[in-house]
Design a protein around this motif. Structure first.
Motif, PDB file in Angstrom:
ATOM      1  N   ILE A  97       3.797  17.579 -15.301  1.00 28.26           N
ATOM      2  CA  ILE A  97       2.420  17.591 -15.798  1.00 28.26           C
ATOM      3  C   ILE A  97       2.106  16.245 -16.447  1.00 28.26           C
ATOM      4  O   ILE A  97       2.924  15.667 -17.156  1.00 28.26           O
ATOM      5  CB  ILE A  97       2.223  18.747 -16.791  1.00 28.26           C
ATOM      6  CG1 ILE A  97       2.271  20.072 -16.020  1.00 28.26           C
ATOM      7  CG2 ILE A  97       0.914  18.624 -17.533  1.00 28.26           C
ATOM      8  CD1 ILE A  97       2.032  21.290 -16.877  1.00 28.26           C
ATOM      9  N   ALA A 101      -4.503  14.515 -17.915  1.00 33.26           N
ATOM     10  CA  ALA A 101      -5.198  15.625 -17.281  1.00 33.26           C
ATOM     11  C   ALA A 101      -4.911  16.971 -17.939  1.00 33.26           C
ATOM     12  O   ALA A 101      -5.804  17.794 -18.085  1.00 33.26           O
ATOM     13  CB  ALA A 101      -4.826  15.680 -15.798  1.00 33.26           C
ATOM     14  N   GLU A 102      -3.667  17.190 -18.340  1.00 33.17           N
ATOM     15  CA  GLU A 102      -3.300  18.570 -18.657  1.00 33.17           C
ATOM     16  C   GLU A 102      -2.516  18.781 -19.940  1.00 33.17           C
ATOM     17  O   GLU A 102      -2.401  19.912 -20.391  1.00 33.17           O
ATOM     18  CB  GLU A 102      -2.457  19.145 -17.502  1.00 33.17           C
ATOM     19  CG  GLU A 102      -3.152  19.095 -16.155  1.00 33.17           C
ATOM     20  CD  GLU A 102      -2.203  19.518 -15.042  1.00 33.17           C
ATOM     21  OE1 GLU A 102      -1.902  20.708 -14.962  1.00 33.17           O
ATOM     22  OE2 GLU A 102      -1.772  18.646 -14.284  1.00 33.17           O
ATOM     23  N   LEU A 103      -2.001  17.735 -20.532  1.00 32.10           N
ATOM     24  CA  LEU A 103      -1.003  17.943 -21.575  1.00 32.10           C
ATOM     25  C   LEU A 103      -1.438  17.396 -22.928  1.00 32.10           C
ATOM     26  O   LEU A 103      -1.962  16.296 -23.035  1.00 32.10           O
ATOM     27  CB  LEU A 103       0.306  17.261 -21.159  1.00 32.10           C
ATOM     28  CG  LEU A 103       1.566  17.657 -21.911  1.00 32.10           C
ATOM     29  CD1 LEU A 103       1.884  19.124 -21.696  1.00 32.10           C
ATOM     30  CD2 LEU A 103       2.729  16.802 -21.420  1.00 32.10           C
ATOM     31  N   THR A 129       0.376  22.795 -22.469  1.00 33.65           N
ATOM     32  CA  THR A 129      -0.745  22.725 -21.538  1.00 33.65           C
ATOM     33  C   THR A 129      -1.981  23.351 -22.163  1.00 33.65           C
ATOM     34  O   THR A 129      -1.916  24.033 -23.195  1.00 33.65           O
ATOM     35  CB  THR A 129      -0.421  23.440 -20.222  1.00 33.65           C
ATOM     36  OG1 THR A 129      -0.395  24.849 -20.460  1.00 33.65           O
ATOM     37  CG2 THR A 129       0.919  22.993 -19.668  1.00 33.65           C
ATOM     38  N   ALA A 130      -3.122  23.141 -21.487  1.00 40.96           N
ATOM     39  CA  ALA A 130      -4.374  23.719 -21.973  1.00 40.96           C
ATOM     40  C   ALA A 130      -4.295  25.246 -22.020  1.00 40.96           C
ATOM     41  O   ALA A 130      -4.988  25.892 -22.819  1.00 40.96           O
ATOM     42  CB  ALA A 130      -5.528  23.273 -21.073  1.00 40.96           C
ATOM     43  N   SER A 135       5.603  22.500 -21.750  1.00 42.15           N
ATOM     44  CA  SER A 135       5.950  21.578 -20.666  1.00 42.15           C
ATOM     45  C   SER A 135       6.946  20.556 -21.186  1.00 42.15           C
ATOM     46  O   SER A 135       6.773  20.020 -22.280  1.00 42.15           O
ATOM     47  CB  SER A 135       4.698  20.862 -20.150  1.00 42.15           C
ATOM     48  OG  SER A 135       5.043  19.873 -19.200  1.00 42.15           O
ATOM     49  N   THR A 175       5.157  29.088 -17.309  1.00 46.65           N
ATOM     50  CA  THR A 175       3.883  29.641 -16.866  1.00 46.65           C
ATOM     51  C   THR A 175       3.912  31.164 -16.936  1.00 46.65           C
ATOM     52  O   THR A 175       4.954  31.781 -17.147  1.00 46.65           O
ATOM     53  CB  THR A 175       3.577  29.219 -15.422  1.00 46.65           C
ATOM     54  OG1 THR A 175       4.487  29.883 -14.543  1.00 46.65           O
ATOM     55  CG2 THR A 175       3.724  27.719 -15.247  1.00 46.65           C
TER      56      THR A 175
END
Length: 285
Positions: A97, A101-103, A129-130, A135, A175
């Motif tokens: 990740i 963008a995501e972290l 993460t969002a 992660s 996840t």
């Protein structure tokens, strides 16, 4: 006035070099063992090759530095992985990740340690993460002393074709469907600093003390073309750049002429220009 101008130019060059770093590193090598897993799907690969690209932040302030090791915070933007099997076919794997963008990064560092017998570097990117999932990404490189790191005088630089360097990459994301894992281990065969040369002067941006190099074929002073070949030095500065620096720092035209005169003398003594060029440069002022 000569000493003041010369010092100002030298100061600008040294300040640029202290911030030097590679924007991206491309690590190529072979895989002894690795796998990619998501939920119940697991892909194992050996006798494969990898390309790991480490995109680094534009600025990495030094957190701590001692005689043998240092750590940089906020170091990584992204780590991407490409893997090919023994036949050269692409193997699709789960990607780590990214930061942007995501972290939300909790730990984002580049660490290096020059030991007595080995060099060790590690990129670490751990966060959430969002969606609130954990992660973790860690890339470790380890190799023999003085055959891995070319320099740590500025931001650490790597030897392009290192000897006996092993890489270990682990990436996991927790996840709702389980944990997504990527793992690979194997020797590094090449390390390429894939930094841009934005001004096209032949010196990479991370080493360029004059990022907007005046790269015209000859040295032009105002509207006067001196006809002198406008060579670029190892720091990425052309003769025209140095001439412009003289005029920028001068209090008057006489000071600028004096500065360029000393510059031309130094260039001739260094063998960069000849006596004829020296005269032409001064006549163009």
């Amino acid at each position: 006035m000569k000493k003041t101008i010369t010092f100002a130019v030298a100061l600008a060059l040294s300040s640029a070099s202290l911030a030097a770093h590679a924007n991206k590193l491309e690590l190529r090598g072979s895989i002894n063992y690795g796998y990619s897993q998501q939920a119940d799907e697991r892909i194992e690969f050996s006798q494969a090759t990898y390309l790991i690209e480490v995109s680094q932040q534009a600025n990495m302030p030094l957190v701590y530095a001692a005689s043998s090791w240092g750590q940089y915070k906020d170091a990584i933007e992204q780590v991407t992985v490409s893997i090919k099997d023994a036949a050269g076919n692409d193997i699709i794997v789960n990607q780590p990740i990214t930061v942007a963008a995501e972290l939300t990064p909790l730990a984002n560092t580049f660490y290096f340690d020059q030991g007595r017998y080995t060099d060790f570097v590690s990129w670490t990117l751990n966060g959430v993460t969002a969606a609130g999932m954990n992660s973790q990404t860690k890339l470790n490189l380890q190799g023999p002393r003085e055959s891995f790191l070319a320099s740590t005088a500025e931001f650490p630089r790597f030897i392009s074709n290192p000897r006996y360097v092993n890489a270990t990459l682990t990436s996991s994301v927790e996840t709702a469907a389980g944990t997504s894992l990527l793992y690979l281990q194997g020797p590094v065969t090449s390390i390429q600093e894939a930094t841009l040369d934005s001004d096209g002067d032949g010196v990479l941006d991370d080493l360029d003390s004059c990022p907007g190099t005046d790269a015209r074929a000859t040295v032009v002073v105002g509207s006067n073309d001196s006809g002198v070949t406008n060579s670029v030095d190892a720091a990425g500065c052309s003769i025209a750049d140095h001439v412009k620096a003289c005029f920028a720092e001068a209090n008057n035209h006489g000071d600028a002429v004096s500065c360029v005169s000393h510059l031309a003398k130094e260039l001739r003594q260094a063998g960069t220009i000849n006596g004829r060029d020296q005269g032409q440069l001064l006549r163009s002022l």
